[in-house]
Design a protein around this motif. Structure first.
Motif, PDB file in Angstrom:
ATOM      1  N   GLU A   6       0.837  -1.196   0.000  1.00 43.86           N
ATOM      2  CA  GLU A   6       0.000   0.000   0.000  1.00 43.86           C
ATOM      3  C   GLU A   6       0.874   1.250   0.000  1.00 43.86           C
ATOM      4  O   GLU A   6       1.979   1.253   0.544  1.00 43.86           O
ATOM      5  N   SER A   7       0.341   2.303  -0.582  1.00 45.35           N
ATOM      6  CA  SER A   7       1.005   3.604  -0.541  1.00 45.35           C
ATOM      7  C   SER A   7      -0.044   4.683  -0.678  1.00 45.35           C
ATOM      8  O   SER A   7      -1.196   4.407  -1.048  1.00 45.35           O
ATOM      9  N   GLY A   8       0.362   5.917  -0.381  1.00 43.76           N
ATOM     10  CA  GLY A   8      -0.529   7.050  -0.583  1.00 43.76           C
ATOM     11  C   GLY A   8      -1.165   7.611   0.669  1.00 43.76           C
ATOM     12  O   GLY A   8      -1.873   8.627   0.598  1.00 43.76           O
ATOM     13  N   GLY A   9      -0.927   6.984   1.805  1.00 45.89           N
ATOM     14  CA  GLY A   9      -1.494   7.518   3.037  1.00 45.89           C
ATOM     15  C   GLY A   9      -0.806   8.813   3.439  1.00 45.89           C
ATOM     16  O   GLY A   9       0.200   9.223   2.853  1.00 45.89           O
ATOM     17  N   GLY A  10      -1.365   9.464   4.454  1.00 47.02           N
ATOM     18  CA  GLY A  10      -0.772  10.694   4.937  1.00 47.02           C
ATOM     19  C   GLY A  10      -1.722  11.479   5.803  1.00 47.02           C
ATOM     20  O   GLY A  10      -2.751  10.952   6.258  1.00 47.02           O
ATOM     21  N   LEU A  11      -1.354  12.727   6.028  1.00 48.91           N
ATOM     22  CA  LEU A  11      -2.148  13.635   6.855  1.00 48.91           C
ATOM     23  C   LEU A  11      -2.884  14.614   5.947  1.00 48.91           C
ATOM     24  O   LEU A  11      -2.262  15.230   5.065  1.00 48.91           O
ATOM     25  N   VAL A  12      -4.174  14.756   6.169  1.00 45.98           N
ATOM     26  CA  VAL A  12      -4.973  15.659   5.341  1.00 45.98           C
ATOM     27  C   VAL A  12      -6.024  16.316   6.216  1.00 45.98           C
ATOM     28  O   VAL A  12      -6.453  15.751   7.232  1.00 45.98           O
ATOM     29  N   GLN A  13      -6.432  17.500   5.845  1.00 48.50           N
ATOM     30  CA  GLN A  13      -7.480  18.178   6.594  1.00 48.50           C
ATOM     31  C   GLN A  13      -8.854  17.637   6.199  1.00 48.50           C
ATOM     32  O   GLN A  13      -9.047  17.117   5.087  1.00 48.50           O
ATOM     33  N   ALA A  14      -9.793  17.782   7.106  1.00 50.56           N
ATOM     34  CA  ALA A  14     -11.166  17.367   6.819  1.00 50.56           C
ATOM     35  C   ALA A  14     -11.661  18.060   5.550  1.00 50.56           C
ATOM     36  O   ALA A  14     -11.397  19.254   5.335  1.00 50.56           O
ATOM     37  N   GLY A  15     -12.333  17.285   4.720  1.00 49.52           N
ATOM     38  CA  GLY A  15     -12.799  17.794   3.446  1.00 49.52           C
ATOM     39  C   GLY A  15     -11.833  17.566   2.306  1.00 49.52           C
ATOM     40  O   GLY A  15     -12.181  17.763   1.139  1.00 49.52           O
ATOM     41  N   GLY A  16     -10.625  17.144   2.641  1.00 52.73           N
ATOM     42  CA  GLY A  16      -9.610  16.921   1.624  1.00 52.73           C
ATOM     43  C   GLY A  16      -9.718  15.549   0.983  1.00 52.73           C
ATOM     44  O   GLY A  16     -10.652  14.781   1.241  1.00 52.73           O
ATOM     45  N   SER A  17      -8.738  15.251   0.134  1.00 46.53           N
ATOM     46  CA  SER A  17      -8.728  14.001  -0.638  1.00 46.53           C
ATOM     47  C   SER A  17      -7.374  13.324  -0.555  1.00 46.53           C
ATOM     48  O   SER A  17      -6.342  13.981  -0.365  1.00 46.53           O
ATOM     49  N   LEU A  18      -7.397  12.027  -0.713  1.00 43.51           N
ATOM     50  CA  LEU A  18      -6.190  11.222  -0.838  1.00 43.51           C
ATOM     51  C   LEU A  18      -6.487  10.076  -1.792  1.00 43.51           C
ATOM     52  O   LEU A  18      -7.641   9.640  -1.909  1.00 43.51           O
ATOM     53  N   ARG A  19      -5.442   9.582  -2.450  1.00 46.79           N
ATOM     54  CA  ARG A  19      -5.593   8.380  -3.256  1.00 46.79           C
ATOM     55  C   ARG A  19      -4.618   7.327  -2.765  1.00 46.79           C
ATOM     56  O   ARG A  19      -3.404   7.543  -2.773  1.00 46.79           O
ATOM     57  N   LEU A  20      -5.159   6.211  -2.342  1.00 47.44           N
ATOM     58  CA  LEU A  20      -4.338   5.088  -1.926  1.00 47.44           C
ATOM     59  C   LEU A  20      -4.107   4.164  -3.108  1.00 47.44           C
ATOM     60  O   LEU A  20      -4.980   4.013  -3.964  1.00 47.44           O
ATOM     61  N   SER A  21      -2.946   3.530  -3.121  1.00 44.77           N
ATOM     62  CA  SER A  21      -2.617   2.542  -4.140  1.00 44.77           C
ATOM     63  C   SER A  21      -2.249   1.227  -3.476  1.00 44.77           C
ATOM     64  O   SER A  21      -1.649   1.216  -2.401  1.00 44.77           O
TER      65      SER A  21
END
Length: 127
Positions: A6-21
Motif C-alpha cells: 500500500e502507498s498514498g497515506g498521509g495527513l490531510v485536513q477534513a474535506g480533503g482528498s487522498l488516493r491510496l494505491s
C-alpha cells in the motif's frame, strides 16, 4: 510469493482528498478480488471497499459510499482507492487484501475470505 504494497497515506485536513494505491504481485491479479479494510485504534476492522477483478463489480461500506471510489488497473496490477470529502472518523490504518475469488459477491465480502494482506498505510484526517 504474494505481495501487496500500500502507498498514498498521509495527513490531510477534513474535506480533503487522498488516493491510496495497492500494488500486487505473485498471483493472477485479474482473477482475484482486491479489498480495502481499515482499523482505527480501539475499533474493529472495517470493510471499506473492494473490487472483483473478473467482472469489475465494486462494493462499498456504508460509511464511505458516495465519497470513496475504487478502481483497478489490471495492466499495472494495482488497485486505487480515491478518497474524497475525508472526515476525522476516516482516520485509520488502511490495509489492502486479496481474495482468490474474482467475480460478483452476494454482498460485501467478509475479511475472512481475504487470505493475503499488506502492511497497511496510515491515513490521518485532522478537523
Amino acid at each position: 510469493e504474494v505481495q501487496l504494497v500500500e502507498s498514498g497515506g498521509g495527513l490531510v485536513q477534513a474535506g480533503g482528498s487522498l488516493r491510496l494505491s495497492c500494488a500486487a504481485s505473485g498471483f493472477a491479479f485479474d482473477e482475484y478480488t482486491i479489498g480495502w479494510f481499515r482499523q482505527a485504534p480501539g475499533k474493529e476492522r472495517e470493510g471499506v471497499s473492494c473490487i472483483a477483478n473478473r467482472d469489475a463489480s465494486t462494493y462499498y461500506g456504508d460509511s464511505v459510499k458516495g465519497r470513496f471510489t475504487i478502481s483497478s488497473d489490471n495492466a499495472k496490477n494495482t488497485v486505487y482507492l480515491q478518497m474524497t470529502n475525508l472526515k476525522p472518523e476516516d482516520t485509520a490504518v488502511y490495509y489492502c487484501a486479496a481474495a482468490s475469488y474474482g467475480s460478483t459477491w452476494y454482498e460485501f465480502p467478509h475479511a475472512k475470505y481475504f487470505s493475503s494482506w499488506g502492511q497497511g498505510t496510515q491515513v490521518t484526517v485532522s478537523s
